[in-house]
Design a protein around this motif. Structure first.
Motif, PDB file in Angstrom:
ATOM      1  N   ALA A  87     -28.603  21.559  -9.272  1.00 58.49           N
ATOM      2  CA  ALA A  87     -27.291  21.975  -8.565  1.00 58.49           C
ATOM      3  C   ALA A  87     -26.052  22.696  -7.942  1.00 58.49           C
ATOM      4  O   ALA A  87     -25.905  23.565  -7.250  1.00 58.49           O
ATOM      5  CB  ALA A  87     -26.023  20.538  -8.252  1.00 58.49           C
ATOM      6  N   VAL A  88     -25.810  23.295  -9.473  1.00 61.50           N
ATOM      7  CA  VAL A  88     -25.081  24.841  -8.889  1.00 61.50           C
ATOM      8  C   VAL A  88     -26.558  26.030  -8.535  1.00 61.50           C
ATOM      9  O   VAL A  88     -25.868  26.622  -7.637  1.00 61.50           O
ATOM     10  CB  VAL A  88     -25.316  25.536 -10.837  1.00 61.50           C
ATOM     11  N   ALA A  89     -27.217  26.031  -8.857  1.00 62.15           N
ATOM     12  CA  ALA A  89     -28.520  26.953  -7.964  1.00 62.15           C
ATOM     13  C   ALA A  89     -27.652  26.719  -6.085  1.00 62.15           C
ATOM     14  O   ALA A  89     -28.059  27.625  -5.597  1.00 62.15           O
ATOM     15  CB  ALA A  89     -29.634  27.203  -7.898  1.00 62.15           C
ATOM     16  N   LEU A 113     -23.227  29.164  -1.216  1.00 60.96           N
ATOM     17  CA  LEU A 113     -21.718  30.625  -1.327  1.00 60.96           C
ATOM     18  C   LEU A 113     -22.044  31.597  -1.217  1.00 60.96           C
ATOM     19  O   LEU A 113     -21.452  32.525  -0.183  1.00 60.96           O
ATOM     20  CB  LEU A 113     -20.854  30.224  -3.022  1.00 60.96           C
ATOM     21  N   ARG A 114     -23.438  32.434  -0.738  1.00 64.10           N
ATOM     22  CA  ARG A 114     -23.388  33.596  -0.642  1.00 64.10           C
ATOM     23  C   ARG A 114     -23.897  33.689   0.297  1.00 64.10           C
ATOM     24  O   ARG A 114     -23.421  34.649   1.237  1.00 64.10           O
ATOM     25  CB  ARG A 114     -24.751  34.097  -2.018  1.00 64.10           C
ATOM     26  N   GLY A 115     -23.723  32.565   1.224  1.00 61.72           N
ATOM     27  CA  GLY A 115     -24.467  32.376   2.790  1.00 61.72           C
ATOM     28  C   GLY A 115     -23.172  32.700   3.502  1.00 61.72           C
ATOM     29  O   GLY A 115     -22.534  32.661   4.382  1.00 61.72           O
ATOM     30  N   ASP A 125     -19.095  34.065   4.780  1.00 63.02           N
ATOM     31  CA  ASP A 125     -17.779  35.215   5.077  1.00 63.02           C
ATOM     32  C   ASP A 125     -16.757  34.585   4.122  1.00 63.02           C
ATOM     33  O   ASP A 125     -15.335  34.616   5.653  1.00 63.02           O
ATOM     34  CB  ASP A 125     -18.604  35.946   5.721  1.00 63.02           C
ATOM     35  N   ALA A 126     -16.548  34.506   3.368  1.00 63.00           N
ATOM     36  CA  ALA A 126     -15.320  34.220   2.581  1.00 63.00           C
ATOM     37  C   ALA A 126     -15.149  35.348   1.066  1.00 63.00           C
ATOM     38  O   ALA A 126     -16.502  34.460   0.309  1.00 63.00           O
ATOM     39  CB  ALA A 126     -15.178  32.976   2.693  1.00 63.00           C
ATOM     40  N   LEU A 127     -13.780  35.653   0.580  1.00 64.78           N
ATOM     41  CA  LEU A 127     -13.870  35.824  -0.612  1.00 64.78           C
ATOM     42  C   LEU A 127     -12.854  34.908  -1.555  1.00 64.78           C
ATOM     43  O   LEU A 127     -12.914  34.718  -2.965  1.00 64.78           O
ATOM     44  CB  LEU A 127     -12.717  37.189  -0.002  1.00 64.78           C
ATOM     45  N   ASN A 128     -12.367  34.010  -1.089  1.00 63.75           N
ATOM     46  CA  ASN A 128     -11.939  33.341  -1.386  1.00 63.75           C
ATOM     47  C   ASN A 128     -12.170  31.837  -1.147  1.00 63.75           C
ATOM     48  O   ASN A 128     -11.354  30.607  -0.994  1.00 63.75           O
ATOM     49  CB  ASN A 128     -10.167  32.943  -1.049  1.00 63.75           C
ATOM     50  N   PRO A 129     -13.585  31.038  -0.937  1.00 60.74           N
ATOM     51  CA  PRO A 129     -14.414  29.912  -0.870  1.00 60.74           C
ATOM     52  C   PRO A 129     -13.614  28.410  -1.321  1.00 60.74           C
ATOM     53  O   PRO A 129     -13.110  28.471  -2.581  1.00 60.74           O
ATOM     54  CB  PRO A 129     -15.332  29.941  -0.935  1.00 60.74           C
ATOM     55  N   VAL A 130     -13.291  27.246  -0.768  1.00 61.46           N
ATOM     56  CA  VAL A 130     -13.274  25.723  -1.062  1.00 61.46           C
ATOM     57  C   VAL A 130     -14.123  25.668  -0.948  1.00 61.46           C
ATOM     58  O   VAL A 130     -14.601  24.610  -0.338  1.00 61.46           O
ATOM     59  CB  VAL A 130     -11.792  25.367  -0.333  1.00 61.46           C
ATOM     60  N   TRP A 161     -20.513  31.135 -10.620  1.00 56.89           N
ATOM     61  CA  TRP A 161     -19.851  31.555  -9.191  1.00 56.89           C
ATOM     62  C   TRP A 161     -20.463  33.075  -9.106  1.00 56.89           C
ATOM     63  O   TRP A 161     -20.858  33.849  -9.384  1.00 56.89           O
ATOM     64  CB  TRP A 161     -17.944  31.502  -9.744  1.00 56.89           C
ATOM     65  N   PRO A 162     -21.434  33.790  -8.246  1.00 54.65           N
ATOM     66  CA  PRO A 162     -21.639  34.718  -7.553  1.00 54.65           C
ATOM     67  C   PRO A 162     -20.879  35.315  -7.251  1.00 54.65           C
ATOM     68  O   PRO A 162     -21.192  36.994  -7.492  1.00 54.65           O
ATOM     69  CB  PRO A 162     -22.427  33.976  -6.314  1.00 54.65           C
TER      70      PRO A 162
END
Length: 200
Positions: free
Chosen positions: A23-25, A31-33, A35-40, A62-63
């Motif tokens: 699931a983490v993968a 997340l890598r897709g 365009d945010a430095l501070n995603p939620v 976390w990537p």
């Protein structure tokens, strides 16, 4: 429900750990897709599904470099009847300020004294994970980038939850489960999640 950090431990043949890693993968790819430095990231699911383990693993993997903020709703719910209210506290005091670029502040609920305890700040410039039953709603989805629904068989969930919290939780299982079922009926979190995770 645990008001303390998870005490579960992984073993080489631990199927829950293996499912968490898979699931983490998936979440990291999402997340890598972005365009945010501070995603939620929101992580929802019924008690004992494996949300806490998944959230902790995601923080570790976390990537991007830097600190990731993790807030567990177990620390916010105001008692055994407080699922819906705890989610609203998280929305109002954590998610809304974060989305607006403002510092959020939430207070820990002390389960032993049944009273508010110390305050915690949430930095809007940093990534944020909010984990807990009920957190995926129409209102919170608008304030998040990724929503994860974690599901597992009831027997396995109950076994894990009671092994974790024992006699503290046992008298309240049905009471809490009824609130979770109400959330599922009203908010349909599995249907609106970005990712659905199946745990053993």
């Amino acid at each position: 429900m645990s008001s303390a950090p998870s005490r579960s431990r992984s073993t080489p043949d631990d199927p829950l750990a293996a499912a968490s890693q898979t699931a983490v993968a998936r979440i990291v790819r999402e997340l890598r897709g972005l365009d945010a430095l501070n995603p939620v990231v929101l992580i929802d699911g019924q008690s004992g599904a494996g949300k806490t383990r998944l959230a902790a693993a995601l923080v570790r993997q976390w990537p991007s470099s830097g600190r990731v903020q993790l807030v567990a709703l177990d620390s916010i719910y105001p008692g055994w009847d407080g699922l819906e209210y705890g989610v609203e506290i998280a929305r109002q005091d954590i998610l809304v300020p974060h989305a607006r670029g403002l510092m959020g502040v939430w207070r820990r609920h002390d389960w032993e004294t049944d009273a508010p305890a110390e305050a915690h700040a949430v930095d809007p410039s940093l990534p944020l994970i909010v984990e807990g039953s009920g957190i995926i709603t129409a209102q919170t989805l608008r304030l998040s980038d990724i929503a994860v629904w974690v599901e597992a068989p009831e027997e396995a969930r109950k076994r894990r939850a009671l092994l974790r919290d024992g006699d503290t939780y046992r008298p309240h299982w049905d009471r809490w489960a009824a609130q979770e079922r109400g959330h599922i009926r009203a908010d349909e979190p599995a249907q609106h999640a970005t990712i659905v995770v199946a745990m053993p």
